[in-house]
Every structure is written in structure tokens, then in C-alpha cells.
Scaffold this motif. Structure first.
Motif, PDB file in Angstrom:
ATOM      1  N   VAL A 284       0.745  -1.245   0.225  1.00 25.03           N
ATOM      2  CA  VAL A 284       0.133   0.097   0.012  1.00 25.03           C
ATOM      3  C   VAL A 284       0.752   1.367  -0.034  1.00 25.03           C
ATOM      4  N   GLN A 285       2.150   1.165   0.453  1.00 28.28           N
ATOM      5  CA  GLN A 285       3.015   2.447   0.433  1.00 28.28           C
ATOM      6  C   GLN A 285       3.942   2.245  -0.980  1.00 28.28           C
ATOM      7  N   ASN A 286       3.789   1.659  -1.884  1.00 31.43           N
ATOM      8  CA  ASN A 286       4.343   1.452  -3.197  1.00 31.43           C
ATOM      9  C   ASN A 286       6.094   1.289  -2.822  1.00 31.43           C
ATOM     10  N   GLN A 287       6.247   0.401  -1.931  1.00 28.83           N
ATOM     11  CA  GLN A 287       7.874   0.438  -1.639  1.00 28.83           C
ATOM     12  C   GLN A 287       8.476  -0.746  -2.042  1.00 28.83           C
ATOM     13  N   PHE A 288       7.671  -1.630  -2.767  1.00 29.64           N
ATOM     14  CA  PHE A 288       8.645  -2.967  -3.091  1.00 29.64           C
ATOM     15  C   PHE A 288       9.250  -2.628  -4.570  1.00 29.64           C
ATOM     16  N   ILE A 289       8.947  -1.925  -5.233  1.00 31.92           N
ATOM     17  CA  ILE A 289       9.686  -1.494  -6.279  1.00 31.92           C
ATOM     18  C   ILE A 289      10.944  -0.783  -6.039  1.00 31.92           C
ATOM     19  N   GLN A 290      11.019  -0.037  -5.036  1.00 35.37           N
ATOM     20  CA  GLN A 290      12.018   0.813  -4.643  1.00 35.37           C
ATOM     21  C   GLN A 290      13.195  -0.215  -3.812  1.00 35.37           C
ATOM     22  N   GLN A 291      12.468  -1.236  -2.851  1.00 35.88           N
ATOM     23  CA  GLN A 291      13.423  -2.030  -2.148  1.00 35.88           C
ATOM     24  C   GLN A 291      14.044  -3.197  -2.714  1.00 35.88           C
ATOM     25  N   PHE A 292      13.264  -3.778  -3.569  1.00 31.76           N
ATOM     26  CA  PHE A 292      13.598  -5.130  -4.273  1.00 31.76           C
ATOM     27  C   PHE A 292      14.030  -4.811  -5.639  1.00 31.76           C
ATOM     28  N   ALA A 293      13.787  -3.833  -6.491  1.00 30.16           N
ATOM     29  CA  ALA A 293      14.034  -3.692  -7.700  1.00 30.16           C
ATOM     30  C   ALA A 293      13.435  -4.701  -8.580  1.00 30.16           C
ATOM     31  N   PRO A 294      12.172  -4.910  -8.813  1.00 25.35           N
ATOM     32  CA  PRO A 294      11.878  -5.858  -9.828  1.00 25.35           C
ATOM     33  C   PRO A 294      11.906  -4.999 -11.074  1.00 25.35           C
ATOM     34  N   ARG A 295      11.856  -5.682 -12.259  1.00 24.13           N
ATOM     35  CA  ARG A 295      12.161  -4.915 -13.553  1.00 24.13           C
ATOM     36  C   ARG A 295      10.787  -4.965 -14.194  1.00 24.13           C
ATOM     37  N   LYS A 296       9.814  -5.919 -13.888  1.00 26.19           N
ATOM     38  CA  LYS A 296       8.564  -5.932 -14.414  1.00 26.19           C
ATOM     39  C   LYS A 296       7.572  -6.976 -13.920  1.00 26.19           C
ATOM     40  N   TYR A 297       6.373  -7.146 -14.284  1.00 25.26           N
ATOM     41  CA  TYR A 297       5.537  -8.352 -14.030  1.00 25.26           C
ATOM     42  C   TYR A 297       5.581  -9.424 -14.607  1.00 25.26           C
ATOM     43  N   PRO A 298       5.593 -10.449 -13.982  1.00 23.26           N
ATOM     44  CA  PRO A 298       5.666 -10.980 -12.770  1.00 23.26           C
ATOM     45  C   PRO A 298       7.300 -10.795 -12.295  1.00 23.26           C
ATOM     46  N   SER A 299       7.598 -10.471 -11.014  1.00 21.57           N
ATOM     47  CA  SER A 299       8.927 -10.563 -10.972  1.00 21.57           C
ATOM     48  C   SER A 299       9.065 -11.500  -9.678  1.00 21.57           C
ATOM     49  N   MET A 300       9.938 -12.663  -9.715  1.00 23.15           N
ATOM     50  CA  MET A 300      10.101 -13.641  -9.099  1.00 23.15           C
ATOM     51  C   MET A 300      11.453 -13.771  -8.425  1.00 23.15           C
ATOM     52  N   PHE A 301      11.603 -13.746  -7.123  1.00 25.98           N
ATOM     53  CA  PHE A 301      12.795 -13.767  -6.416  1.00 25.98           C
ATOM     54  C   PHE A 301      12.883 -15.063  -5.314  1.00 25.98           C
ATOM     55  N   LEU A 302      13.811 -15.762  -5.278  1.00 23.31           N
ATOM     56  CA  LEU A 302      14.157 -16.974  -4.493  1.00 23.31           C
ATOM     57  C   LEU A 302      15.266 -16.621  -3.692  1.00 23.31           C
ATOM     58  N   TYR A 303      15.088 -16.370  -2.307  1.00 26.20           N
ATOM     59  CA  TYR A 303      16.071 -16.335  -1.301  1.00 26.20           C
ATOM     60  C   TYR A 303      16.459 -17.458  -0.492  1.00 26.20           C
ATOM     61  N   ASN A 304      17.607 -17.438  -0.046  1.00 28.84           N
ATOM     62  CA  ASN A 304      17.987 -18.600   0.922  1.00 28.84           C
ATOM     63  C   ASN A 304      17.793 -18.181   2.490  1.00 28.84           C
ATOM     64  N   ALA A 305      17.955 -19.291   3.096  1.00 24.30           N
ATOM     65  CA  ALA A 305      17.915 -19.137   4.495  1.00 24.30           C
ATOM     66  C   ALA A 305      18.493 -17.901   5.176  1.00 24.30           C
ATOM     67  N   LYS A 306      19.582 -17.706   4.624  1.00 26.83           N
ATOM     68  CA  LYS A 306      20.470 -16.370   5.220  1.00 26.83           C
ATOM     69  C   LYS A 306      19.997 -15.192   4.455  1.00 26.83           C
ATOM     70  N   ARG A 307      18.665 -15.249   3.767  1.00 19.37           N
ATOM     71  CA  ARG A 307      18.021 -14.006   3.098  1.00 19.37           C
ATOM     72  C   ARG A 307      18.938 -13.544   1.829  1.00 19.37           C
ATOM     73  N   GLN A 308      19.801 -14.385   1.295  1.00 22.73           N
ATOM     74  CA  GLN A 308      20.607 -13.993  -0.054  1.00 22.73           C
ATOM     75  C   GLN A 308      19.707 -14.460  -1.178  1.00 22.73           C
ATOM     76  N   LEU A 309      19.844 -13.599  -2.234  1.00 22.50           N
ATOM     77  CA  LEU A 309      19.123 -13.875  -3.534  1.00 22.50           C
ATOM     78  C   LEU A 309      19.898 -15.172  -4.211  1.00 22.50           C
ATOM     79  N   LEU A 310      19.296 -16.001  -4.384  1.00 23.59           N
ATOM     80  CA  LEU A 310      19.649 -17.220  -5.079  1.00 23.59           C
ATOM     81  C   LEU A 310      19.071 -17.152  -6.768  1.00 23.59           C
TER      82      LEU A 310
END
Length: 169
Positions: free
Chosen positions: A121-147
Motif C-alpha cells: 500500500v505504500q508503493n515500496q516494493f519496487i524501490q526496495q527489491f528492484a523488480p524489472r517488470k511483472y511478474p517478478s520472482m525472487f528466491l532467497y536462501n535461509a540467509k536471505r541472500q538472493l539465489l
């Protein structure tokens, strides 16, 4: 001949501008950033709410997006392979729109304990995660690192492979 050369110049200029625009896009978040999204009950959901020692799958989507429909059909078809993954379905859309979309294109996800629907609701996902377009899929490991990051539904099998290799290692 001059017209042909002008057309070639125009085409080359457009290609160079497109390449430069792609080069300037920010890279998807390598580590899960701080964020504040909202659950359907209105409660905030932040980074500290994420479970420890689990793979984390985020998908940023829009309910009017055809490519998102395709991605969710893939996720729906392969839900059993993703049962052990904490999945976060994130959209700027309304709760009703999101619920209708999931029910229509991914009914296997409805009511599952590892699925969390979140509104931005605050339009922050785009700024924080930097998706390029819809749909954007991110898989992170248990250490919260992008796989793995991808925004092409046709590449969904890569996520299944990464999930398999990171849960059976």
C-alpha cells in the motif's frame, strides 16, 4: 539511398538507447531489504516476520497482467514441489482483486500455510527489491541472500531446480 541510411541510423540509435536503458536498471535486491507490506487483516508485515531457516519465494504481480496469469498457473501446477518454501505473493492491487486472481489462476495456493498474500500500500516494493517488470520472482536462501531472480514465467522451471537443489543438498 539517403532515406535508407536515415532509417538505419534511426534503428541503430533506438537499439543503443534500449541497451543503455537496460544497463541502467537497478539490480534486484541481493539481500532481502527492510520493508513494510500489509496482510489482508491490515497488520504490517516486515522483514523480521520472515521465518528463519527456510527458502523464501517472493512474487510481485499485477492482477491484470497476462504474464502473471501464466506464472501463477505454473506455480499452481507445481505447488507440491514448493510446499516447504515460504511464499509471499505481493501486489499493489486490492485485497478483493488479489483474492480473485489467486482463486482463478492458482487455486492450489488458497488457504495453504506457507502462502502469504501481501499488499504494497505504500508503493515500496519496487524501490526496495528492484523488480524489472511483472511478474517478478525472487528466491532467497535461509540467509536471505538472493539465489535466483527472473521475470519471465517461461523460466519458472529454474526456480523448481533451485528449490530442489537447496532443499536436498
Amino acid at each position: 539511398m539517403l532515406r535508407f541510411q536515415r532509417n538505419i541510423f534511426l534503428i541503430l540509435s533506438l537499439l543503443m538507447m534500449a541497451a543503455m536503458a537496460d544497463a541502467q536498471l537497478p539490480a534486484p535486491a541481493k539481500l532481502i531489504p527492510d520493508f513494510q507490506l500489509y496482510q489482508f487483516n491490515g497488520q504490517p508485515f516486515v522483514r523480521n516476520n520472515l521465518p528463519k531457516n527456510k527458502l523464501l519465494f517472493f512474487i510481485f504481480f499485477d492482477v491484470t497482467c497476462d504474464h502473471c496469469q501464466h506464472a501463477f498457473r505454473e506455480i499452481n501446477a507445481h505447488y507440491n514441489a514448493m510446499k516447504g518454501v515460504a511464499m509471499y505473493l505481493i501486489s499493489l492491487n486490492s485485497e478483493a482483486g488479489m483474492a480473485n486472481f489467486i482463486t482463478r489462476f492458482a487455486p492450489n495456493l488458497v488457504g495453504k500455510p506457507n502462502i502469504t498474500l501481501l499488499r504494497d500500500v505504500q508503493n515500496q516494493f519496487i524501490q526496495q527489491f528492484a523488480p524489472r517488470k511483472y511478474p517478478s520472482m525472487f528466491l532467497y536462501n535461509a540467509k536471505r541472500q538472493l539465489l535466483l531472480y527472473d521475470d519471465e514465467p517461461e523460466h519458472f522451471q529454474q526456480f523448481l531446480q533451485a528449490i530442489h537443489s537447496n532443499t536436498h543438498a
